[in-house]
Design an enzyme around this catalytic site. Sequence first.
Site, PDB file in Angstrom:
ATOM      1  N   CYS A   1       0.839  -1.185   0.000  1.00  0.00           N
ATOM      2  CA  CYS A   1       0.000   0.000   0.000  1.00  0.00           C
ATOM      3  C   CYS A   1       0.885   1.249   0.000  1.00  0.00           C
ATOM      4  O   CYS A   1       1.810   1.382   0.802  1.00  0.00           O
ATOM      5  CB  CYS A   1      -0.961   0.085   1.169  1.00  0.00           C
ATOM      6  SG  CYS A   1      -2.151  -1.243   1.202  1.00  0.00           S
TER       7      CYS A   1
ATOM      8  N   ASN B   1      -2.273   2.118   5.449  1.00  0.00           N
ATOM      9  CA  ASN B   1      -1.317   1.063   5.076  1.00  0.00           C
ATOM     10  C   ASN B   1      -1.018   0.278   6.347  1.00  0.00           C
ATOM     11  O   ASN B   1      -0.709   0.871   7.375  1.00  0.00           O
ATOM     12  CB  ASN B   1      -0.032   1.711   4.540  1.00  0.00           C
ATOM     13  CG  ASN B   1       1.099   0.719   4.395  1.00  0.00           C
ATOM     14  OD1 ASN B   1       0.871  -0.453   4.172  1.00  0.00           O
ATOM     15  ND2 ASN B   1       2.333   1.196   4.522  1.00  0.00           N
TER      16      ASN B   1
ATOM     17  N   HIS C   1      23.306 -35.072  -3.731  1.00  0.00           N
ATOM     18  CA  HIS C   1      22.608 -35.437  -2.489  1.00  0.00           C
ATOM     19  C   HIS C   1      21.093 -35.400  -2.697  1.00  0.00           C
ATOM     20  O   HIS C   1      20.347 -35.403  -1.713  1.00  0.00           O
ATOM     21  CB  HIS C   1      23.038 -34.496  -1.361  1.00  0.00           C
ATOM     22  CG  HIS C   1      24.508 -34.565  -1.093  1.00  0.00           C
ATOM     23  ND1 HIS C   1      25.091 -35.589  -0.394  1.00  0.00           N
ATOM     24  CD2 HIS C   1      25.529 -33.763  -1.502  1.00  0.00           C
ATOM     25  CE1 HIS C   1      26.400 -35.416  -0.345  1.00  0.00           C
ATOM     26  NE2 HIS C   1      26.696 -34.308  -1.022  1.00  0.00           N
TER      27      HIS C   1
END
Length: 616
Positions: free
Chosen positions: A2, A105, A509
């Site tokens: 925001c 926000n 691996h």
Amino acid sequence: MCGIVGAVTNGAAGAGPADAVVDGLARLEYRGYDSAGIAAVSGGDVVVRKRAGKLRGLLDELERNPLPDARAAIGHTRWATHGGPTDENAHPHLSGDGRLALIHNGIIENFHSLRNELVADGATFASETDTEVVAHLLGRAYGGDLTAAMLEVTKRLEGAFTLLAVHAEHPGTIVAARRNSPLVIGLGDGANYLGSDVAAFVAQTKSALEVDQDQVVTITGDSVAVVDADGRPVENRAFTVEWDAEAAVKGGFDSFMDKEIHDQPQAVADTLRGRTDELGRLQLDELRIDETILRSIDKIIVVACGTAAYAGHVAKYAIEHWCRIPVEVELAHEFRYRDPVVNEKTLVVAISQSGETMDTIMAVRHAREQGSKVLAVVNTHGSTIARESDAVLYTHAGPEVAVASTKAFLAQITATYLLGLYLAQLRGNKYIDEVADYLAELGRIPAKVTEVLERQDHVRDVARSMKDTTSVLFLGRHVGFPVALEGALKLKELAYIHAEGFAAGELKHGPIALIEDGQPVFVVVPTPRRPTLHAKVISNIQEIRARGARTLVIAEDGDTDVEPFADVVFRYPETPTLMTPLVSVVPLQIFACELAKAKGYDVDQPRNLAKSVTVE
Ligand code: F6R
């Protein structure tokens, strides 16, 4: 997450605040692009325009339905948390009587209980957002003094918020508050501004004021008043915005992403500039941490997220090598939840482009509570991490607008290398002339990055030819490992392709099971002048090639050893091992950007992402 912008003028001639807010929204859209909205106070009313989707939708709406003249306007660009990206959930939100407009926000964590209380008291809601609850509370608390209402209401809120409110009775005033979310003030001539970061008002003024935690700000065209949570006036630190408004426009490139990839030589050069004295000694005056403390630290922990964490990962190799101090790299969101061993002998290095990543902010706070000194490597002046840390080493990458980080990565590696060399110099691990040699090498990096950029056509052609690829693997060893991780991240976030980076040594691996006929694998090959390392990676290429992989190799100029095993080779100029990430990552950035464009995606605003992750 925001973007927030506010502008208020004293009514004298000049650009209206709505224009300044629209300009600010365009510069903040990287913070979220689910919706955009604006509110202005005019003729005794609050007028709102808002639209779901990108800012373009709001701009079209403003063309059809212009805002009336006003002295105060607030604007918002949203990254949805509570409620989907709809017109109704777009900010601004109105109080029950429609006289007050609010943008927000952050996340109001106790919004459920507040909403239930308001509903029980007869309130009706037009959206699913947490923000609208605050708009109602403010409307109800308002008794003629908007600042007093803000002080009263913020005491009831839990969570993170930057709030900006305007009221119909105050045509020339904006009131704001912040807790755990960013806010800065821009000081103009007959006009003042508020923004999530300085990009919001960089086209209007370079003069700015920080805002600290739990402060309430009241601005008019001629005045700025800041008070603490108890309403007591406070004095805040002023600073000058170094960013250039022009730096935040595309400047002839197709996208900000393209532009920022090409800004990289400058970002490295600017981050290096002015950091040596006349004798070539490294000087980081801004560090502000006592030299005796820096001499006594016995561990460094880097905390960061995403690309910034990969920059930290690269720095670990260099700092340990130069300073003989153990360096751990920790994802900031894991750090404080695992009871890390940190104390006054630990230097915590927080790396962040935005300076507003909530996970990193919380890690900084945790480290300081444990008695550690925190050094921030940050790109954004006035940001929370810069303010809350003991010292700041600024990267000078300029504004990074594209959501995916590129030039900030190079600038972060550069800055952390400066830190490593400085510590090595200070602690006597390296002689001044050795440090000078490394600095000279760093000084040659901008030209090398430019060389890689000049070869981009080859990378672009390959990327376009791979637009139907569904999975790409990346391998690297030593400093090439974080480069592989970063290459995979860029491809995921821009082209939405499954991509994974592995340490090349880890291949046998497990990951080698993924290799089948035609599987594209990028391999970042170290310089042949590190023969042991180089030979190991060549073996890895052979191993995957033997199992049908299509190998795309990033190798130094003149490295002919790779040729028999590479389907494609992307070259970088001769570079010492520790410096290679600064050049070898560039083809990977270009590759991801170009492949995403070939698929028709917006490389500046990838789906689901926002540039600053300001909630945990
Ligand atoms: C990836 C990207 C993110 C950020 C991360 C940290 O391209 O941009 O991974 O690096 O969100 O952001 P800052 O550096 O602002 O703390």
